[in-house]
Scaffold this motif. Structure first.
Motif, short mmCIF file in Angstrom:
data_model
loop_
_atom_site.label_atom_id
_atom_site.label_comp_id
_atom_site.label_asym_id
_atom_site.label_seq_id
_atom_site.Cartn_x
_atom_site.Cartn_y
_atom_site.Cartn_z
N ALA A 192 0.90 -0.48 -0.09
CA ALA A 192 -0.26 0.13 0.13
C ALA A 192 0.92 1.40 -0.13
O ALA A 192 0.32 2.03 -0.52
CB ALA A 192 -0.85 0.08 0.95
N LEU A 193 1.97 1.11 1.03
CA LEU A 193 3.05 2.63 0.71
C LEU A 193 3.76 2.50 -0.18
O LEU A 193 3.46 4.04 -0.94
CB LEU A 193 3.87 2.23 1.74
N THR A 194 3.97 1.21 -0.98
CA THR A 194 4.55 1.82 -2.30
C THR A 194 4.07 2.89 -3.80
O THR A 194 4.30 3.08 -3.95
CB THR A 194 5.08 0.63 -2.88
N VAL A 195 2.84 1.80 -2.95
CA VAL A 195 1.30 2.09 -4.38
C VAL A 195 1.28 4.25 -4.21
O VAL A 195 0.79 5.01 -5.25
CB VAL A 195 0.53 1.68 -4.63
N LEU A 196 0.89 4.10 -2.73
CA LEU A 196 0.49 5.52 -2.83
C LEU A 196 1.30 6.60 -2.40
O LEU A 196 1.08 7.68 -3.16
CB LEU A 196 -0.33 5.18 -0.91
N GLU A 197 3.03 5.77 -2.12
CA GLU A 197 3.51 7.22 -3.04
C GLU A 197 4.14 7.57 -4.39
O GLU A 197 3.58 8.28 -4.38
CB GLU A 197 5.08 6.03 -1.86
N LYS A 198 3.88 6.20 -5.15
CA LYS A 198 3.69 7.16 -6.13
C LYS A 198 2.12 7.31 -6.56
O LYS A 198 2.68 8.33 -7.50
CB LYS A 198 3.90 5.28 -7.33
N GLU A 199 1.59 7.05 -6.62
CA GLU A 199 -0.14 7.72 -6.63
C GLU A 199 0.61 8.98 -5.99
O GLU A 199 -0.64 10.43 -7.17
CB GLU A 199 -0.72 6.99 -5.70
N GLU A 202 1.77 10.50 -9.71
CA GLU A 202 1.26 10.41 -10.69
C GLU A 202 -0.45 9.44 -10.03
O GLU A 202 -0.81 9.08 -9.52
CB GLU A 202 1.65 8.60 -11.24
N GLU A 203 -1.15 10.58 -10.96
CA GLU A 203 -2.33 10.75 -10.78
C GLU A 203 -3.17 9.38 -11.88
O GLU A 203 -2.55 8.42 -12.57
CB GLU A 203 -3.17 11.69 -11.28
N ARG A 204 -4.51 8.76 -10.69
CA ARG A 204 -4.74 7.47 -11.39
C ARG A 204 -4.05 6.04 -11.28
O ARG A 204 -4.80 5.29 -12.66
CB ARG A 204 -4.88 7.84 -13.41
N ILE A 205 -2.91 5.98 -11.00
CA ILE A 205 -2.46 4.53 -10.39
C ILE A 205 -3.34 3.64 -10.34
O ILE A 205 -4.24 2.72 -10.67
CB ILE A 205 -0.86 4.44 -9.76
N LEU A 206 -4.30 4.66 -9.55
CA LEU A 206 -5.23 3.04 -8.86
C LEU A 206 -6.41 3.05 -9.73
O LEU A 206 -7.20 1.95 -9.20
CB LEU A 206 -5.51 3.80 -7.02
N HIS B 176 1.82 2.06 -14.74
CA HIS B 176 0.91 1.86 -13.84
C HIS B 176 0.82 0.58 -13.45
O HIS B 176 0.84 0.06 -12.02
CB HIS B 176 -0.14 2.58 -14.57
N TYR B 179 3.20 -1.36 -11.05
CA TYR B 179 2.49 -0.59 -9.81
C TYR B 179 1.15 -1.39 -8.77
O TYR B 179 1.04 -2.05 -7.75
CB TYR B 179 2.00 1.12 -9.63
N ILE B 180 0.21 -1.62 -10.11
CA ILE B 180 -0.89 -2.46 -9.09
C ILE B 180 -1.34 -3.21 -10.13
O ILE B 180 -2.16 -4.34 -9.51
CB ILE B 180 -2.16 -1.01 -9.39
N ASN B 248 10.22 -0.18 1.55
CA ASN B 248 9.89 0.51 2.26
C ASN B 248 9.46 -0.93 3.52
O ASN B 248 9.08 -0.95 4.86
CB ASN B 248 8.26 0.41 1.91
N ALA B 271 -0.23 3.54 5.83
CA ALA B 271 -1.02 2.48 4.51
C ALA B 271 -2.65 2.23 4.76
O ALA B 271 -2.80 1.65 3.54
CB ALA B 271 -0.20 1.13 5.06
N ILE B 274 -4.62 3.08 2.27
CA ILE B 274 -5.99 2.65 0.73
C ILE B 274 -7.03 2.55 1.07
O ILE B 274 -7.43 3.07 -0.68
CB ILE B 274 -4.26 1.46 0.84
N ILE B 277 -9.25 5.11 -1.10
CA ILE B 277 -9.61 4.78 -2.18
C ILE B 277 -9.28 3.63 -2.66
O ILE B 277 -10.11 3.99 -4.03
CB ILE B 277 -7.73 4.59 -3.30
#
Lengths: 279, 279
Positions: A192-199, A202-206, B176, B179-180, B248, B271, B274, B277
């Motif tokens: 979660a931390l890894t993806v949230l940092e990138k989010e 960069e928009e819209r990753i999630l 993207h 990451y996801i 992380n 974390a 998340i 979102i």
């Protein structure tokens, strides 16, 4: 049987609902330091009444502790001091520290240490579920130090929940749960931390996240009030597993960096063996 | 409309079922190098008939490639060479390498690069599902290089699948998805390896596994034939995300080793975001 449940959160609340539904408890008294939890549990009829610890214990035959494991270390000895003939059971996620805490208590035999292996990433009475425990397994530790009467009652309780019983030493329990529960949570928190940092960058990753990501990361919603005390009490086992997990990830990383896709495929085929065990 | 689907596995098979069910395709022709897949897909009526690549293309209006991304690099140019006025679409999990492969093809405008963000940990026609795509999102890349006619058809196709469309550059798509999706798979593979290694020494570890572990580890059942080519083609992005994930995890490890539970709790609360979102 009148049952007192201390801690009316996800596990305590689910126990309250299910033990009444299955006819094991005729009445459930809720005890909780958080008044809001008691109000919610009463409004939803999860508990029949709310009471103080001392009042509740006097009128109950069984007292269940379903509170975070740091609070458990403090409240369990208090409960053991207050009981007369009543049986006491805990549902904490760690066992070594909790059992040490009451190892020499004169009423030790009235206590049964258990851990129902069930839960969700949510907490509080609003998350309580009637079918949370069905067909899952519950661990009982150091049963030789519990009286036959206490053991028999707790066996009946878990049978009414339709749970399968497994007997382990406290040390084995804490090591096993580090592998099949605690590390999964750390893996999810870090993901979660890894993806949230990138989010943030960069928009819209999630926006693209589908079922695979959601299932891997869902435990990252888990409450730190429950999990920090678990990591604290099971620190050595968790560190050991975390180091093995890091080693396996590093191996993946090195094979990928070196474009060694043959060995990477072999590693994935080894990981695939999990499907032989988990359906 | 007659549609040819090359690759009758999880995604190709699910497309075949759903496109017919929703009325987009009147007939689906299956093409697969693995005869057993074609037999299965025919027996289950997932496809209406099986044919060779050249035979199928001649009688179809739309050709969909649903094969592992290494095979895609080889088969896509062959298909582009064989088509006359037909529209071609891929559903590959990487986009940069695939689009490079046909960047200068004279019929480039007849091709639309897509990635429906849906799947399970299983593969083969026996895993095909009619509701796999419902309400998920599909990515379209480099749409400016596709003709209006081709783009319109593929929009209709994804609308019939009830998917939401997102437009990205190929580079953004590959970053993207690292990451996801791709990192979740590596996280699960490594988790499965860690627990399986311990299971060798100690019995019954997995007997205790409950919902949390199963959901974190389920992607570890994924097929290396699909995933190795993805890691190969998206290697740089995956390495970047993997390094951040390792960083992380290492931070978690260090805080735990140093008994810094205050900062560990703060990390967990971060974390927890998340849940704002992902529902």
């Amino acid at each position: 049987m009148i049952v007192t449940i201390i801690g009316t959160g996800l596990i305590g609340g689910s126990l309250a609902i299910t033990l009444k539904e299955r006819g094991f408890a005729t009445k459930v008294i809720g005890v909780d330091l958080v008044q809001e939890n008691l109000h919610k549990a009463l409004r939803r009829k999860i508990i029949d009444e709310a009471a103080s610890l001392a009042e509740a214990i006097v009128v109950s035959e069984l007292i269940i502790l379903a509170i975070p494991v740091d609070a458990m270390l403090k409240v369990l000895p208090q409960v053991m001091d207050l009981v007369d003939q009543q049986i006491v059971m805990d549902v904490g996620s760690t066992k070594v520290a909790i059992l040490q805490q009451i190892a020499h208590h004169p009423k030790r035999a009235q206590f049964v240490a258990t851990h129902p292996m069930a839960g969700t990433e949510y907490s509080g009475p609003e998350s309580a579920l009637p079918d949370l425990f069905d067909h899952k397994c519950a661990v009982i530790c150091e049963v030789e130090k519990s009286s036959t009467k206490a053991h028999r009652l707790i066996k009946q309780l878990y049978q009414s929940l339709q749970m399968r019983l497994i007997y382990l030493t406290a040390a084995a329990h804490d090591m096993h749960t580090a592998y099949i529960s605690h590390i999964s949570h750390i893996s999810s928190f870090a993901l979660a931390l890894t993806v949230l940092e990138k989010e943030d960058e960069e928009e819209r990753i999630l926006e693209l996240a589908s079922g695979g990501f959601s299932s891997t990361v869902r435990l990252a919603k888990s409450n730190p009030k429950m999990w920090i005390p678990i990591f604290e009490q099971n620190r050595e086992n968790v560190l050991e597993v975390l180091d093995e997990y890091l080693k396996n990830l590093q191996q993946f990383r090195d094979l990928l960096a070196n474009k060694d896709f043959g060995n990477l495929a072999q590693l994935i085929r080894k990981a695939n063996d999990i499907q032989k065990i988990l359906k």
